[in-house]
Design a protein around this motif. Sequence first.
Motif, PDB file in Angstrom:
ATOM      1  N   GLY A 247       0.778  -1.233   0.000  1.00 25.85           N
ATOM      2  CA  GLY A 247       0.000   0.000   0.000  1.00 25.85           C
ATOM      3  C   GLY A 247       0.806   1.278   0.000  1.00 25.85           C
ATOM      4  N   GLU A 248       2.140   1.196  -0.122  1.00 28.13           N
ATOM      5  CA  GLU A 248       2.954   2.417  -0.111  1.00 28.13           C
ATOM      6  C   GLU A 248       2.919   3.118  -1.486  1.00 28.13           C
ATOM      7  OE1 GLU A 248       4.610   4.080   2.284  1.00 28.13           O
ATOM      8  OE2 GLU A 248       3.738   2.724   3.759  1.00 28.13           O
ATOM      9  N   ILE A 249       1.717   3.425  -1.954  1.00 28.21           N
ATOM     10  CA  ILE A 249       1.588   4.053  -3.280  1.00 28.21           C
ATOM     11  C   ILE A 249       2.016   5.512  -3.271  1.00 28.21           C
ATOM     12  CG2 ILE A 249      -0.283   2.486  -3.934  1.00 28.21           C
ATOM     13  CD1 ILE A 249      -2.149   4.925  -3.647  1.00 28.21           C
ATOM     14  N   VAL A 303      -2.054   5.946 -11.458  1.00 26.01           N
ATOM     15  CA  VAL A 303      -1.393   5.036 -10.517  1.00 26.01           C
ATOM     16  C   VAL A 303      -2.325   3.884 -10.126  1.00 26.01           C
ATOM     17  CG1 VAL A 303      -0.459   4.851  -8.166  1.00 26.01           C
ATOM     18  CG2 VAL A 303       0.143   6.818  -9.603  1.00 26.01           C
ATOM     19  N   LEU A 304      -3.604   4.194  -9.964  1.00 22.72           N
ATOM     20  CA  LEU A 304      -4.541   3.196  -9.464  1.00 22.72           C
ATOM     21  C   LEU A 304      -5.025   2.216 -10.530  1.00 22.72           C
ATOM     22  CD1 LEU A 304      -6.824   5.332  -7.102  1.00 22.72           C
ATOM     23  CD2 LEU A 304      -4.873   3.896  -6.494  1.00 22.72           C
ATOM     24  N   ALA A 305      -5.041   2.636 -11.788  1.00 23.95           N
ATOM     25  CA  ALA A 305      -5.598   1.780 -12.845  1.00 23.95           C
ATOM     26  C   ALA A 305      -4.957   0.385 -12.890  1.00 23.95           C
ATOM     27  CB  ALA A 305      -5.488   2.474 -14.199  1.00 23.95           C
ATOM     28  N   PRO A 306      -3.626   0.259 -12.848  1.00 20.99           N
ATOM     29  CA  PRO A 306      -3.043  -1.100 -12.862  1.00 20.99           C
ATOM     30  C   PRO A 306      -3.437  -1.931 -11.643  1.00 20.99           C
ATOM     31  CG  PRO A 306      -1.373   0.562 -13.360  1.00 20.99           C
ATOM     32  CD  PRO A 306      -2.583   1.295 -12.872  1.00 20.99           C
ATOM     33  N   LEU A 307      -3.626  -1.279 -10.495  1.00 20.26           N
ATOM     34  CA  LEU A 307      -4.025  -2.000  -9.292  1.00 20.26           C
ATOM     35  C   LEU A 307      -5.463  -2.496  -9.404  1.00 20.26           C
ATOM     36  CD1 LEU A 307      -2.447   0.390  -6.646  1.00 20.26           C
ATOM     37  CD2 LEU A 307      -1.584  -1.827  -7.371  1.00 20.26           C
ATOM     38  N   VAL A 308      -6.342  -1.643  -9.918  1.00 14.64           N
ATOM     39  CA  VAL A 308      -7.736  -2.042 -10.118  1.00 14.64           C
ATOM     40  C   VAL A 308      -7.800  -3.216 -11.082  1.00 14.64           C
ATOM     41  CG1 VAL A 308      -9.961  -1.330 -11.096  1.00 14.64           C
ATOM     42  CG2 VAL A 308      -8.708   0.215  -9.555  1.00 14.64           C
ATOM     43  N   VAL A 316     -12.879   1.706  -4.486  1.00 14.65           N
ATOM     44  CA  VAL A 316     -11.724   2.543  -4.181  1.00 14.65           C
ATOM     45  C   VAL A 316     -12.261   3.728  -3.390  1.00 14.65           C
ATOM     46  CG1 VAL A 316      -9.929   4.048  -5.101  1.00 14.65           C
ATOM     47  CG2 VAL A 316     -10.417   1.848  -6.211  1.00 14.65           C
ATOM     48  N   VAL A 317     -11.741   3.915  -2.185  1.00 15.62           N
ATOM     49  CA  VAL A 317     -12.264   4.936  -1.270  1.00 15.62           C
ATOM     50  C   VAL A 317     -11.154   5.926  -0.936  1.00 15.62           C
ATOM     51  CG1 VAL A 317     -13.273   5.365   1.001  1.00 15.62           C
ATOM     52  CG2 VAL A 317     -13.928   3.315  -0.292  1.00 15.62           C
ATOM     53  N   SER A 345     -12.869  -4.967 -15.973  1.00 20.00           N
ATOM     54  CA  SER A 345     -12.111  -4.670 -14.747  1.00 20.00           C
ATOM     55  C   SER A 345     -12.798  -3.607 -13.907  1.00 20.00           C
ATOM     56  CB  SER A 345     -10.697  -4.206 -15.089  1.00 20.00           C
ATOM     57  OG  SER A 345      -9.967  -5.225 -15.728  1.00 20.00           O
ATOM     58  N   SER A 346     -13.470  -2.652 -14.576  1.00 16.54           N
ATOM     59  CA  SER A 346     -14.090  -1.555 -13.833  1.00 16.54           C
ATOM     60  C   SER A 346     -15.609  -1.674 -13.751  1.00 16.54           C
ATOM     61  CB  SER A 346     -13.716  -0.214 -14.473  1.00 16.54           C
ATOM     62  OG  SER A 346     -14.080  -0.187 -15.835  1.00 16.54           O
TER      63      SER A 346
END
Length: 377
Positions: A247-249, A303-308, A316-317, A345-346
């Motif tokens: 989680g160290e994004i 940044v979040l797209a690859p994680l999702v 995602v909150v 994915s979304s």
Amino acid sequence: MTPHTPVGRPLRPQGKLLQEDARRHHRSLLLQQLFREGPASRADLARASGLTRVTVSDLVGEMLADGLVSELGAPAESRVGKPPTLVGLAADSHHVLALDLSETDRMTGAVVNLAGTVLAHHTVHVDGAVGEEAVGLVVHLVTALRAMTERPVLGIGVGSPGIVDSAGTVVDAPNLAWTDLALAERLDDEFDLPVFVANDANTAVLGEHTFGESGDGGLMVIRVGTGVGAGLVVGGSLLHGHLGAAGEIGHVVVDPDGEECACSRTGCLETILSAPRLRRRTSEPGVDGAAVLAEVGTRLGEVLAPLVAALNLHEVVLSGPTELLDGPLLDAADRTIRERTMPISSAGLTVRTSKLGEDVVVVGAAVLVLAGELGVS
């Protein structure tokens, strides 16, 4: 030292376990049912848990003696014959002392009951305190909270900045100048209570997972404050990662030509998304604040797209100052995630701000104790 929740263990009990922990686990099954579904008869608890009625009756008797549950009488509509007696979780039988150490200028604590209701707050100002002086403030905060309740204290939960290992040691928290600080052990020795310490983003995701109306799919909480971090619950388990650094994004580089970060690198996400940086940039004369927030939201979405996509997250909150996060920033992050991932994915993905507001970390810190001591979340 006080036991902690093992890495990778499901947060919620899911079935019968090995014989050596059977009794504790079976009690957790019953408490979890009451915690999630509300009052039930002993027969209902036996059916839901798969345990025998004799075992359930024995365990309920034990929990009544401990004050964790109470008898509530018969349901309003009962069948012919002797009506069943409902039992329910006694939410105010015990309290939890929950701490949020994530802000730079203050440490916040709360007295929380077993249903996640915040009953009282207390704050101490940091005033630049670091190292042992900061530890002293934590002790002072716990002492003040303990004086605010007359109920038995189930334990102490702490959401700390930085990297925290599974034993409750703060491996590295630069803002407080803590390195390899055995905070759980120190507080256990001081107060003789069970103590559970986790990274503040991890505690925030526990708060959302348990009390924030989140679904059962993968959940990520982005904690935006002095720094930026994330907590993830996937498959019912809190993800810790190798060396506890999941989680160290905030330290993913998004602009190699950007500003220097506290981690000594240049252009980390934290340098544009942290609350102080956002406030500074949006308050500069002649700057279109909405445009700045939308630009940062786009970077966050990238940044979040690859994680999702990799984890197929359900929610995602964003947790932090709503005046900065809710609106252009949130909208741009949501749009960018969807533009950069396959529709599957979304599909069904929710991107939102936290429903728990400023209490998300203290409520999550209470969940650390509930999960560790009672096996419920």
